[in-house]
Write an enzyme that holds these catalytic residues in place. Structure first.
Site, mmCIF file in Angstrom:
data_model
loop_
_atom_site.group_PDB
_atom_site.id
_atom_site.type_symbol
_atom_site.label_atom_id
_atom_site.label_comp_id
_atom_site.label_asym_id
_atom_site.label_seq_id
_atom_site.Cartn_x
_atom_site.Cartn_y
_atom_site.Cartn_z
ATOM 1 N N ILE A 32 3.563 -1.151 -7.457
ATOM 2 C CA ILE A 32 4.739 -1.851 -7.988
ATOM 3 C C ILE A 32 4.406 -3.287 -8.399
ATOM 4 O O ILE A 32 5.135 -3.894 -9.193
ATOM 5 C CB ILE A 32 5.865 -1.829 -6.917
ATOM 6 N N ASN A 86 -7.476 -1.657 2.440
ATOM 7 C CA ASN A 86 -7.245 -2.719 3.414
ATOM 8 C C ASN A 86 -6.868 -2.071 4.742
ATOM 9 O O ASN A 86 -6.010 -1.191 4.788
ATOM 10 C CB ASN A 86 -6.125 -3.643 2.937
ATOM 11 N N GLY A 92 -4.972 -7.705 5.124
ATOM 12 C CA GLY A 92 -3.836 -7.710 4.202
ATOM 13 C C GLY A 92 -3.111 -6.386 4.098
ATOM 14 O O GLY A 92 -2.323 -6.189 3.167
ATOM 15 N N HIS A 99 -3.881 4.047 2.244
ATOM 16 C CA HIS A 99 -3.888 4.105 0.780
ATOM 17 C C HIS A 99 -5.149 3.449 0.252
ATOM 18 O O HIS A 99 -5.640 2.470 0.808
ATOM 19 C CB HIS A 99 -2.644 3.438 0.190
ATOM 20 N N HIS A 101 -6.531 1.505 -3.010
ATOM 21 C CA HIS A 101 -6.201 0.847 -4.269
ATOM 22 C C HIS A 101 -7.284 1.214 -5.285
ATOM 23 O O HIS A 101 -8.473 1.009 -5.021
ATOM 24 C CB HIS A 101 -6.213 -0.672 -4.113
HETATM 25 P P1 5GP Z 1 -1.683 -3.196 1.207
HETATM 26 O O1 5GP Z 1 -1.264 -4.642 1.161
HETATM 27 O O2 5GP Z 1 -1.102 -2.477 2.412
HETATM 28 O O3 5GP Z 1 -3.159 -2.982 1.068
HETATM 29 O O4 5GP Z 1 -1.073 -2.519 -0.076
HETATM 30 C C1 5GP Z 1 0.257 -2.119 -0.171
HETATM 31 C C2 5GP Z 1 0.553 -1.979 -1.634
HETATM 32 O O5 5GP Z 1 1.757 -1.246 -1.767
HETATM 33 C C3 5GP Z 1 0.753 -3.320 -2.346
HETATM 34 O O6 5GP Z 1 -0.195 -3.447 -3.395
HETATM 35 C C4 5GP Z 1 2.187 -3.256 -2.854
HETATM 36 O O7 5GP Z 1 2.365 -3.840 -4.115
HETATM 37 C C5 5GP Z 1 2.456 -1.754 -2.873
HETATM 38 N N1 5GP Z 1 3.859 -1.424 -2.683
HETATM 39 C C6 5GP Z 1 4.689 -1.917 -1.730
HETATM 40 N N2 5GP Z 1 5.925 -1.396 -1.874
HETATM 41 C C7 5GP Z 1 5.856 -0.550 -2.933
HETATM 42 C C8 5GP Z 1 6.817 0.282 -3.580
HETATM 43 O O8 5GP Z 1 8.000 0.353 -3.201
HETATM 44 N N3 5GP Z 1 6.394 1.015 -4.646
HETATM 45 C C9 5GP Z 1 5.103 0.958 -5.086
HETATM 46 N N4 5GP Z 1 4.794 1.708 -6.151
HETATM 47 N N5 5GP Z 1 4.167 0.182 -4.507
HETATM 48 C C10 5GP Z 1 4.541 -0.567 -3.442
#
Ligand code: 5GP
Ligand code: ZN
Length: 113
Positions: A32, A86, A92, A99, A101
């Protein structure tokens, strides 16, 4: 499925993300808040919190990597891309459904910040 997990709700299509691809074990959708022209999140359909837990399920781990490679090819990332997972607050991690990236479509600096 974990009841309060956003990404489990995506897998179940209770909430519809921008879906890119899916397989029997993995699911891919657009981030997002994209950090690159291509920024796709590739997740196991199984709820696991992080990569260490995913490693306990080798077929799911392989499924995530295979779907990431398939999406990278479909997105035309022929000159390179990056896979990042991450793990934990210091790295982070903000969503505690594992997940990967998938980032590409621009030059990516190394080391990351
Ligand atoms: P992290 O910070 O845990 O490595 O990555 C989480 C990711 O999830 C972030 O890049 C963030 O933008 C994405 N994210 C969080 N909420 C949503 C959402 O509601 N929809 C989508 N498509 N991505 C999300
Ligand atoms: Zn989940």
């Amino acid at each position: 499925m974990s009841v309060d997990c956003l990404f489990c709700k995506f897998v179940a299509r209770e909430i519809e993300p921008q879906v890119v691809a899916e397989s029997e074990t993995a699911f891919a959708f657009r981030d997002i808040n994209p950090q690159a022209p291509t920024h796709v999140l590739v997740i196991p359909k199984r709820h696991v919190a992080n990569a260490a837990e995913l490693a306990q399920h080798p077929a799911d781990a392989a499924g995530v990597l295979a779907l990431a490679a398939q999406v990278a090819q479909a997105e035309g990332l022929n000159t390179g891309y990056r896979l990042v997972t991450n793990t934990g607050a210091d790295a982070g991690q903000t969503v505690f459904h594992c997940h990967v990236h998938l980032l590409g479509g621009r030059g990516l600096g190394w080391p990351p910040g």
